[in-house]
Design a protein around this motif. Structure first.
Motif, PDB file in Angstrom:
ATOM      1  N   SER A  71       0.826  -1.210   0.000  1.00 59.50           N
ATOM      2  CA  SER A  71       0.000   0.000   0.000  1.00 59.50           C
ATOM      3  C   SER A  71       0.858   1.257   0.000  1.00 59.50           C
ATOM      4  N   SER A  72       1.987   1.239   0.694  1.00 58.78           N
ATOM      5  CA  SER A  72       2.856   2.421   0.679  1.00 58.78           C
ATOM      6  C   SER A  72       3.471   2.620  -0.712  1.00 58.78           C
ATOM      7  N   LEU A  73       3.787   1.533  -1.398  1.00 58.71           N
ATOM      8  CA  LEU A  73       4.289   1.644  -2.763  1.00 58.71           C
ATOM      9  C   LEU A  73       3.223   2.210  -3.694  1.00 58.71           C
ATOM     10  N   GLY A  74       1.990   1.762  -3.541  1.00 57.42           N
ATOM     11  CA  GLY A  74       0.896   2.273  -4.365  1.00 57.42           C
ATOM     12  C   GLY A  74       0.636   3.747  -4.117  1.00 57.42           C
ATOM     13  N   LEU A  75       0.683   4.171  -2.850  1.00 60.03           N
ATOM     14  CA  LEU A  75       0.475   5.586  -2.561  1.00 60.03           C
ATOM     15  C   LEU A  75       1.614   6.447  -3.082  1.00 60.03           C
ATOM     16  N   SER A  76       2.832   5.930  -3.026  1.00 62.33           N
ATOM     17  CA  SER A  76       3.949   6.709  -3.577  1.00 62.33           C
ATOM     18  C   SER A  76       3.823   6.824  -5.099  1.00 62.33           C
ATOM     19  N   LEU A  77       3.355   5.773  -5.761  1.00 64.71           N
ATOM     20  CA  LEU A  77       3.097   5.873  -7.202  1.00 64.71           C
ATOM     21  C   LEU A  77       1.990   6.871  -7.504  1.00 64.71           C
ATOM     22  N   LEU A  78       0.964   6.894  -6.661  1.00 66.32           N
ATOM     23  CA  LEU A  78      -0.130   7.844  -6.844  1.00 66.32           C
ATOM     24  C   LEU A  78       0.365   9.278  -6.710  1.00 66.32           C
ATOM     25  N   VAL A  79       1.180   9.546  -5.701  1.00 69.58           N
ATOM     26  CA  VAL A  79       1.712  10.891  -5.510  1.00 69.58           C
ATOM     27  C   VAL A  79       2.595  11.287  -6.688  1.00 69.58           C
ATOM     28  N   MET A  80       3.423  10.344  -7.165  1.00 70.93           N
ATOM     29  CA  MET A  80       4.289  10.653  -8.292  1.00 70.93           C
ATOM     30  C   MET A  80       3.474  10.960  -9.551  1.00 70.93           C
ATOM     31  N   THR A  84       3.270  14.559 -11.484  1.00 71.04           N
ATOM     32  CA  THR A  84       3.741  14.633 -12.860  1.00 71.04           C
ATOM     33  C   THR A  84       2.644  15.066 -13.823  1.00 71.04           C
ATOM     34  N   TYR A  85       1.472  14.459 -13.722  1.00 69.05           N
ATOM     35  CA  TYR A  85       0.411  14.686 -14.704  1.00 69.05           C
ATOM     36  C   TYR A  85      -0.737  15.558 -14.201  1.00 69.05           C
ATOM     37  N   GLY A  86      -0.877  15.731 -12.904  1.00 69.79           N
ATOM     38  CA  GLY A  86      -1.916  16.607 -12.375  1.00 69.79           C
ATOM     39  C   GLY A  86      -3.232  15.947 -12.065  1.00 69.79           C
ATOM     40  N   SER A  87      -3.393  14.665 -12.350  1.00 70.57           N
ATOM     41  CA  SER A  87      -4.628  13.966 -12.010  1.00 70.57           C
ATOM     42  C   SER A  87      -4.335  12.482 -11.854  1.00 70.57           C
ATOM     43  N   ASP A  88      -5.352  11.756 -11.405  1.00 69.19           N
ATOM     44  CA  ASP A  88      -5.181  10.308 -11.241  1.00 69.19           C
ATOM     45  C   ASP A  88      -5.949   9.511 -12.288  1.00 69.19           C
ATOM     46  N   MET A  89      -6.323  10.179 -13.359  1.00 68.24           N
ATOM     47  CA  MET A  89      -7.030   9.492 -14.440  1.00 68.24           C
ATOM     48  C   MET A  89      -6.041   8.625 -15.220  1.00 68.24           C
ATOM     49  N   ILE A  90      -6.298   7.319 -15.290  1.00 74.14           N
ATOM     50  CA  ILE A  90      -5.394   6.389 -15.949  1.00 74.14           C
ATOM     51  C   ILE A  90      -5.325   6.662 -17.448  1.00 74.14           C
ATOM     52  N   MET A  91      -6.439   7.005 -18.063  1.00 78.91           N
ATOM     53  CA  MET A  91      -6.477   7.197 -19.519  1.00 78.91           C
ATOM     54  C   MET A  91      -5.706   8.428 -19.979  1.00 78.91           C
ATOM     55  N   SER A  92      -5.393   9.344 -19.073  1.00 78.06           N
ATOM     56  CA  SER A  92      -4.661  10.536 -19.483  1.00 78.06           C
ATOM     57  C   SER A  92      -3.148  10.303 -19.566  1.00 78.06           C
ATOM     58  N   TYR A  93      -2.687   9.154 -19.143  1.00 80.69           N
ATOM     59  CA  TYR A  93      -1.262   8.848 -19.196  1.00 80.69           C
ATOM     60  C   TYR A  93      -0.980   8.097 -20.490  1.00 80.69           C
TER      61      TYR A  93
END
Length: 97
Positions: A71-80, A84-93
């Protein structure tokens, strides 16, 4: 041999976690929350399984430690991704796929 009622509820919790993961794949945060829901339901199932068979609870502690690391790895990926991209929308990456 019939399964106890809590086993049916744990199976329902696991299936509902998979259901949310499949349906809400557009937001990374919702995917992480549903994965944590799956991990928590598996942890409770493992705990009751060890209790029923009179095993030691060390394996459940090891599983809980690994799930916290996940879970800490997932949250660090979310923050990164949000930085970087400004949102958590998967399709925008578009460069991730």
């Amino acid at each position: 041999m019939m399964m106890p009622l809590y086993m049916y509820s744990l199976i329902a919790l696991f299936i509902s976690g998979i259901f949310v993961y499949v349906l809400k794949y557009k937001h990374f945060l919702l995917m992480l929350i549903s994965l944590e829901f799956l991990v928590a339901s598996l942890y409770v199932f493992l705990f009751f399984y060890c209790k029923q068979l009179n095993f030691e609870y060390f394996i459940s502690l090891f599983y809980l430690t690994l799930s916290v690391c996940e879970s800490s790895l997932g949250l660090s990926l979310l923050v990164m991704l949000i930085r970087t991209y400004g949102s958590d929308m998967i399709m925008s990456y578009d460069n991730l796929w």
